[in-house]
Design a protein around this motif. Structure first.
Motif, short mmCIF file in Angstrom:
data_model
loop_
_atom_site.label_atom_id
_atom_site.label_comp_id
_atom_site.label_asym_id
_atom_site.label_seq_id
_atom_site.Cartn_x
_atom_site.Cartn_y
_atom_site.Cartn_z
N ARG A 199 18.50 -9.09 -13.64
CA ARG A 199 18.16 -7.83 -12.97
C ARG A 199 16.71 -7.45 -13.31
O ARG A 199 16.43 -6.87 -14.36
CB ARG A 199 19.10 -6.71 -13.40
N ILE A 200 15.82 -7.83 -12.44
CA ILE A 200 14.40 -7.53 -12.60
C ILE A 200 13.95 -6.76 -11.37
O ILE A 200 14.07 -7.24 -10.24
CB ILE A 200 13.56 -8.81 -12.76
N GLU A 201 13.45 -5.57 -11.58
CA GLU A 201 13.00 -4.73 -10.47
C GLU A 201 11.49 -4.85 -10.31
O GLU A 201 10.73 -4.55 -11.24
CB GLU A 201 13.37 -3.27 -10.72
N ASP A 202 11.07 -5.31 -9.15
CA ASP A 202 9.64 -5.42 -8.86
C ASP A 202 9.14 -4.06 -8.38
O ASP A 202 9.52 -3.58 -7.32
CB ASP A 202 9.41 -6.49 -7.79
N ILE A 203 8.29 -3.44 -9.19
CA ILE A 203 7.76 -2.13 -8.80
C ILE A 203 6.23 -2.15 -8.70
O ILE A 203 5.59 -1.10 -8.74
CB ILE A 203 8.20 -1.03 -9.77
N SER A 204 5.68 -3.35 -8.60
CA SER A 204 4.23 -3.44 -8.47
C SER A 204 3.80 -2.71 -7.20
O SER A 204 4.38 -2.90 -6.13
CB SER A 204 3.77 -4.89 -8.43
N LEU A 205 2.82 -1.87 -7.35
CA LEU A 205 2.34 -1.11 -6.19
C LEU A 205 1.72 -2.04 -5.17
O LEU A 205 1.05 -3.01 -5.52
CB LEU A 205 1.31 -0.08 -6.64
N LYS A 206 1.94 -1.72 -3.92
CA LYS A 206 1.27 -2.41 -2.82
C LYS A 206 0.53 -1.35 -2.02
O LYS A 206 0.85 -0.15 -2.10
CB LYS A 206 2.28 -3.15 -1.95
N TRP A 207 -0.45 -1.78 -1.26
CA TRP A 207 -1.21 -0.80 -0.48
C TRP A 207 -0.32 -0.07 0.51
O TRP A 207 -0.56 1.09 0.85
CB TRP A 207 -2.39 -1.47 0.22
N SER A 208 0.74 -0.73 0.95
CA SER A 208 1.67 -0.05 1.85
C SER A 208 2.33 1.14 1.17
O SER A 208 2.56 2.19 1.79
CB SER A 208 2.74 -1.03 2.35
N ASN A 209 2.62 1.00 -0.17
CA ASN A 209 3.19 2.12 -0.92
C ASN A 209 2.18 3.26 -1.02
O ASN A 209 2.53 4.44 -0.86
CB ASN A 209 3.59 1.68 -2.33
N VAL A 210 0.94 2.88 -1.32
CA VAL A 210 -0.12 3.89 -1.47
C VAL A 210 -0.30 4.66 -0.16
O VAL A 210 -0.38 5.90 -0.15
CB VAL A 210 -1.44 3.22 -1.89
N ILE A 211 -0.37 3.92 0.95
CA ILE A 211 -0.60 4.56 2.25
C ILE A 211 0.58 5.45 2.64
O ILE A 211 0.39 6.57 3.13
CB ILE A 211 -0.87 3.48 3.32
N LYS A 212 1.79 4.98 2.40
CA LYS A 212 2.98 5.77 2.72
C LYS A 212 2.97 7.09 1.95
O LYS A 212 3.28 8.16 2.50
CB LYS A 212 4.24 4.97 2.38
N LEU A 218 0.29 8.62 0.75
CA LEU A 218 -0.80 9.46 1.26
C LEU A 218 -0.38 10.23 2.51
O LEU A 218 -0.68 11.42 2.64
CB LEU A 218 -2.03 8.60 1.58
N TRP A 219 0.30 9.56 3.42
CA TRP A 219 0.71 10.23 4.66
C TRP A 219 1.70 11.35 4.40
O TRP A 219 1.79 12.31 5.17
CB TRP A 219 1.29 9.23 5.65
N LYS A 220 2.45 11.24 3.30
CA LYS A 220 3.45 12.26 2.98
C LYS A 220 2.88 13.42 2.16
O LYS A 220 3.55 14.43 1.97
CB LYS A 220 4.62 11.63 2.22
#
Length: 661
Positions: A269-282, A284-286
């Motif tokens: 059970r390894i959760e990948d939580i590395s930020l991606k630019w898609s996370n950053v942009i999402k 920002l829009w919120k």
């Protein structure tokens, strides 16, 4: 039972903290030799010296109902003041994120040390009244510390803890603007969290990693865990000083950047939580102070938008909206911030706002008027380079409008009242920006292209028999040179005249300076100068320079060595015309020769043509830069070329009285 557990945990934490600083003198333990120090051995002439910069980050129990874990970031800094300019180091600002109380500064201590009569060490604590918090913007504040009794020779020291409701680690800068004798950063990260480390290191670093057993307080007692303890140490780092035409000092500071990539619960059970630019942009829009602003209506601007819609040509409509916003809304001077503070509705009504307020308002009005505009995020050259592989929004410090009309693209910054919309704002030329178009955004390199920093000066001077020159000059500034001078004129007319036309020419008497085309951004800024000067003389000889009002009076590259790269930002072009008449009873005795010279790669070309016709001298000099960037290792050859070029630019014309037959 909980009280006993809490006490054990406290003893554990204190033990870890004490062990972390083993080998370093404790807070308040100052060596008299450091107080008697007068210079930095490895960075001679420095204004101040960081004796100790120590950081330590560990994990602790988070706030109930908010987060499971929090990080505690401890910092201790000791600085020696070596020169008068170094006293500015005693005005300390600790910036923190104060939205929802997510970061808190605790356990702040600050003192000043001095040698007093009898050779004793005097310790002066900073009073609470000299420590206060100041709002920076809607989400950030700074703790201000004003140290007392600071003078040349003093040492200041401060320490604090920063509790953060986050799993993320703070980056660490070993190097700064003043030299650093010793810098150490320690981390204790439970193995449940996995980070990637992005080092920007060019000098030797001492680093050590080991797995340790650790207890971390939780709501229901504490947990035993294994943690990765990392220690990083660097020594004797020179300060990154200002050098002519350098980029951001931050790009040259040795540092470590950290990114949380995984939460490791077990092998399965390894959760990948590395930020991606898609996370950053999402995100920002919120945000209410960013993306949600573009969903709002601006009722007071509706009539203006309707007026804009009546303009059939999309390009003319875009310019109409852009010019209105930049002319009518005043920038309040708040920099390095992509979010709104007032909000776009209030900004339109109050006619004032920060960068985010104004440019998000511009984007909203353009879209309402039927011109597609998208936010584009930049880190200005002064702020430093963006690392696209490091998806953190705090790399950016400004937002602008990215507009495509037909086959033309524009980057618009409505905080600048003088720039033509065709020009890419100079502070982001030759950088890469993130266009918030689509879920993943789009990276784009923004280059200067054919636009330049262009200056043309034409001088007409007439010399009389007494050796006095009276003349007129016309200086036209185009494109980026125009923007720069318009901004300087707006900042203060008297200072503008002094900086450009008086101070650089101590031998001249400037009688009048007039400005034309200040509001017409498609025309050059026209500057007319009326002047007079008494020529230097020796016996029957008179001397004068033809290099007047060009902006090329003083060679900026005279330092023996250079640490940073040379970044002109944009291409440059200078043209200098001179027309000089001498009295009939004089003749030209020494005239600069025709010459053409260039760097080895032909990236800088200087030429001069001189023509004498009786008592009339005509001169034309040109200087053309075909590159904007030169690496520091090329500095020796660059410096030598500049020396020769400025020698030629400032060669004197010699005239003498005719001899009597």
């Amino acid at each position: 039972m909980k009280t006993i557990i809490a006490s054990l945990i406290l003893l554990f934490i204190l033990h870890v903290q004490a062990k972390a600083q083993k080998g370093l003198p404790g807070f308040g333990k100052v060596d008299k030799a450091d107080l008697l120090m007068t210079d930095c051995d490895f960075d001679k002439g420095a204004d101040a010296l960081v004796l100790i910069d120590y950081g330590n980050t560990y994990y602790d129990r988070g706030t109930v109902g908010f987060s499971t874990f929090k990080t505690v970031y401890e910092r201790r800094t000791r600085i020696k003041i070596l020169k008068e300019k170094g006293i500015a180091q005693a005005d300390v600002k600790i910036q923190y994120y104060n939205n929802n109380n997510e970061e808190r500064i605790l356990k702040l201590k600050a003192v000043t040390y001095n040698i007093v009569e009898g050779g004793k060490i005097q310790t002066t604590e900073v009073k609470k009244s000299s420590i206060y918090s100041k709002k920076i913007d809607a989400s950030h504040a700074a703790m201000i510390i004003v140290f007392p009794e600071v003078k040349v020779g003093s040492i200041i020291e401060y320490s604090y803890s920063l509790e953060r409701e986050t799993y993320h680690l703070k980056d660490w800068y070993f190097q700064g603007r003043i030299p650093v004798l010793y810098s150490e950063y320690q981390l204790k990260v439970p193995q449940i969290f996995r980070f990637s480390v992005q080092p920007s290191i060019v000098e030797p670093i001492e680093d050590k990693q080991e797995i340790i057993d650790e207890s971390i307080s939780m709501d229901e007692g504490f947990i035993e865990t294994k943690s990765l303890k990392s220690t990083y140490i660097m020594r004797n780092l020179r300060g990154i000083k200002n050098e002519p035409f350098m980029g951001s000092p931050m790009d040259y500071m040795q540092r470590l950047n950290f990114q949380l990539t995984q939460i490791y619960y077990s092998e399965s059970r390894i959760e990948d939580i590395s930020l991606k630019w898609s996370n950053v942009i999402k995100t920002l829009w919120k945000r209410e102070d960013f993306g949600e602003q573009l969903e709002k209506t601006v009722p007071a601007a509706m009539s203006f938008v309707e007026e804009a819609k009546k303009i059939a040509d999309a390009d003319a409509r875009m310019k109409f909206v852009y010019n209105h916003v930049r002319k009518s809304i005043s920038w309040n001077g708040d920099e390095n911030y992509i979010y709104t503070d007032n909000g776009i509705t209030k900004t339109w009504e109050s006619k004032s706002g920060n960068v985010g307020d104004i440019n998000l308002l511009l984007i909203k009005l353009l879209n309402d008027a039927g011109v597609k505009a998208t936010p584009v995020l930049f880190s200005t050259r002064e702020n430093g380079l963006v690392t696209p592989t490091y998806p953190f929004v705090n790399q950016f410090n400004t937002v602008m409008a990215y507009v495509v009309v037909k086959d033309k693209t524009y980057v618009l910054d409505a905080t600048n009242k003088f720039i033509n919309p065709k020009l890419l704002p100079e502070k982001v030329v030759n950088t890469n920006g993130l266009i918030l178009d689509g879920p993943n955004g789009r990276w784009k390199d923004f280059l200067s292209g054919k636009t330049k920093y262009k200056v043309m000066s034409a001088v007409q001077g007439e010399i009389d028999a007494s050796g006095t020159m009276k003349g007129n000059a016309l200086v036209n500034c185009y494109e980026y040179a125009r923007v720069e001078r318009c901004e300087d004129w707006a900042a203060g007319n008297d200072r503008f005249k002094s900086d450009y036309f008086v101070t650089p020419y101590p031998g001249l008497q400037v009688e009048e300076v007039s400005i034309n085309n200040l509001e017409a951004d498609s025309l050059p800024l026209e500057q007319k100068i009326k002047f007079s000067a008494v020529l230097n003389s020796s016996g029957d000889y008179r001397y004068f320079s033809v290099n007047l009002f060009s902006g090329l009076e003083k060679n900026p590259f005279i330092a023996t060595t250079r640490v940073t790269d040379i970044d002109f930002g944009v291409h440059k072009e200078y043209t200098i015309f001179g027309n000089f008449t001498i009295p009939q009873e004089f003749v030209f005795d020494g005239v600069p020769e025709n010459i053409s010279m260039s760097t080895a790669d032909n990236s800088i070309i200087f030429s001069r043509s001189v023509k004498v016709d009786g008592n009339l001298l005509n001169v034309r000099m040109t200087l053309d830069f075909k590159r904007t960037f030169y690496t520091a290792d090329a500095y020796p050859d660059f410096k030598e070329f500049y020396k020769k070029m400025f020698d030629k630019l400032n060669e004197q014309v010699v005239i003498k009285k005719k001899t009597t037959p």
